[in-house]
Enzyme design. Sequence first.
Site, PDB file in Angstrom:
ATOM      1  N   MET A  30       0.838  -1.193   0.000  1.00 13.72           N
ATOM      2  CA  MET A  30       0.000   0.000   0.000  1.00 13.72           C
ATOM      3  C   MET A  30       0.881   1.254   0.000  1.00 13.72           C
ATOM      4  SD  MET A  30      -3.347  -1.017   2.198  1.00 13.72           S
ATOM      5  CE  MET A  30      -2.655  -0.820   3.813  1.00 13.72           C
ATOM      6  N   HIS A  37       9.442  -3.099   3.474  1.00 13.47           N
ATOM      7  CA  HIS A  37       9.068  -3.304   2.063  1.00 13.47           C
ATOM      8  C   HIS A  37      10.327  -3.516   1.211  1.00 13.47           C
ATOM      9  CE1 HIS A  37       5.589  -0.661   3.464  1.00 13.47           C
ATOM     10  NE2 HIS A  37       4.985  -1.761   3.079  1.00 13.47           N
ATOM     11  N   ARG A 187       2.470   2.917   9.628  1.00 13.20           N
ATOM     12  CA  ARG A 187       1.654   3.606  10.633  1.00 13.20           C
ATOM     13  C   ARG A 187       2.487   4.134  11.805  1.00 13.20           C
ATOM     14  NH1 ARG A 187      -2.609  -0.425   8.928  1.00 13.20           N
ATOM     15  NH2 ARG A 187      -4.245   0.894   8.093  1.00 13.20           N
TER      16      ARG A 187
HETATM   17  P1  PAJ Z   1       1.379  -3.057   3.409  1.00 11.87           P
HETATM   18  O1  PAJ Z   1       0.955  -2.817   4.818  1.00 11.87           O
HETATM   19  O2  PAJ Z   1       1.894  -1.927   2.601  1.00 11.87           O
HETATM   20  O3  PAJ Z   1       2.451  -4.195   3.414  1.00 11.87           O
HETATM   21  C1  PAJ Z   1       2.956  -4.711   2.209  1.00 11.87           C
HETATM   22  C2  PAJ Z   1       3.814  -5.925   2.551  1.00 11.87           C
HETATM   23  O4  PAJ Z   1       4.936  -5.496   3.344  1.00 11.87           O
HETATM   24  C3  PAJ Z   1       3.051  -6.968   3.384  1.00 11.87           C
HETATM   25  O5  PAJ Z   1       3.383  -8.270   2.911  1.00 11.87           O
HETATM   26  C4  PAJ Z   1       3.584  -6.738   4.778  1.00 11.87           C
HETATM   27  O6  PAJ Z   1       3.545  -7.896   5.598  1.00 11.87           O
HETATM   28  C5  PAJ Z   1       5.024  -6.331   4.485  1.00 11.87           C
HETATM   29  N1  PAJ Z   1       5.612  -5.599   5.610  1.00 11.87           N
HETATM   30  C6  PAJ Z   1       5.108  -4.507   6.246  1.00 11.87           C
HETATM   31  N2  PAJ Z   1       5.910  -4.154   7.282  1.00 11.87           N
HETATM   32  C7  PAJ Z   1       6.935  -5.042   7.293  1.00 11.87           C
HETATM   33  C8  PAJ Z   1       8.084  -5.233   8.109  1.00 11.87           C
HETATM   34  N3  PAJ Z   1       8.357  -4.431   9.139  1.00 11.87           N
HETATM   35  N4  PAJ Z   1       8.925  -6.248   7.818  1.00 11.87           N
HETATM   36  C9  PAJ Z   1       8.661  -7.086   6.779  1.00 11.87           C
HETATM   37  N5  PAJ Z   1       7.597  -6.966   5.965  1.00 11.87           N
HETATM   38  C10 PAJ Z   1       6.750  -5.974   6.221  1.00 11.87           C
HETATM   39  O7  PAJ Z   1      -0.108  -5.644   3.726  1.00 11.87           O
HETATM   40  C11 PAJ Z   1      -0.543  -4.820   2.916  1.00 11.87           C
HETATM   41  O8  PAJ Z   1       0.132  -3.674   2.572  1.00 11.87           O
HETATM   42  C12 PAJ Z   1      -1.865  -5.007   2.188  1.00 11.87           C
HETATM   43  O9  PAJ Z   1      -2.746  -5.702   3.019  1.00 11.87           O
HETATM   44  C13 PAJ Z   1      -1.727  -5.736   0.824  1.00 11.87           C
HETATM   45  C14 PAJ Z   1      -1.174  -7.174   0.989  1.00 11.87           C
HETATM   46  C15 PAJ Z   1      -0.849  -4.936  -0.126  1.00 11.87           C
HETATM   47  C16 PAJ Z   1      -3.139  -5.855   0.189  1.00 11.87           C
HETATM   48  O10 PAJ Z   1      -3.736  -4.611   0.066  1.00 11.87           O
END
Ligand code: PAJ
Length: 285
Positions: A30, A37, A187
């Site tokens: 997102m 990411h 967030r």
């Molecule tokens: P979002 O919150 O942007 O996260 C995208 C991906 O990054 C997800 O697979 C999430 O688990 C991963 N992610 C987020 N923070 C992380 C961290 N600290 N360490 C490792 N990976 C991390 O999750 C979503 O978006 C949405 O629900 C989506 C799957 C895109 C569907 O809309």
Amino acid sequence: MKIFKDPKKIQQHISNLKKRGKTVAFVPTMGALHEGHAALLRKARTAGDILVLSIFVNPLQFGPAEDFSRYPRPLKNDLAVAKKEKVDMVFTPAAADLYAADHSTHVAEDDLSRGLCGAVRPGHFRVVTTVVAKLFNIVLPDSAFFGQKDYQQYKVIERMSRDLRFPVRLVMVPTAREKDGLAMSSRNTYLSTAERETAPAIYQALCAAKKDIEEGAALNRAGSRIRAALRKSGIRAIDYAAVLSAADLKAASQTDKKLVVAVAVRLGKTRLIDNILVKRSGKNI
Ligand code: PAJ
């Protein structure tokens, strides 16, 4: 790096490349990209010929009282991160590109979606599986990368992909953390200074629970011990603190070899989730 908004165009482009034998690695997000990411992108980069990143703040994923309008959308910075991580294609559809005005089809997983975040946010995973299914149909990935940070989300998507036979290999990447242990999240920027100082207590409570379990502590008391530790650190709004079987997210039993300890709390208006995996050696079972 190519940027696409139109689902038909990116699907056509990828489909042509696949006909020439190219493989596609996919990271759905997102946006508001951070190091977590980036870790997914780096892992995905090594897995396929073409690396596709989607950035889509899914409006259906936010309840009426949630943060859709204030969710960060730093597109310029996101594109810079994408470029640095050698992304080949960025897919940034508008909501209307993915949801026709008379959109009436959903994909729902009905078992793993029920507990944890699904219990606190009814209907949440249905919209996640719906958008991920759409994205898989558009991007046609051979492999797709998700973070352990959202462990339940990973398990739900894994089940959906298996049940609907999406020809995609799913990979879970470990949680990227700040130096003080706080799981990275788009967030975290909402946190006040005081909340940010309190937030590392979440990971500390998870680590303490992991140690207790590894030392043979009773599983049925782990949840209440985590809640007590969080409260002691000043975190009172606890959505859940649970120890579950990592395989099926059911209540942990003494015979489970792999457990997940999962927590969701609210600090002020910000909801934070985190989890830790615990492998149990034979002697602890
Ligand atoms: P979002 O919150 O942007 O996260 C995208 C991906 O990054 C997800 O697979 C999430 O688990 C991963 N992610 C987020 N923070 C992380 C961290 N600290 N360490 C490792 N990976 C991390 O999750 C979503 O978006 C949405 O629900 C989506 C799957 C895109 C569907 O809309």
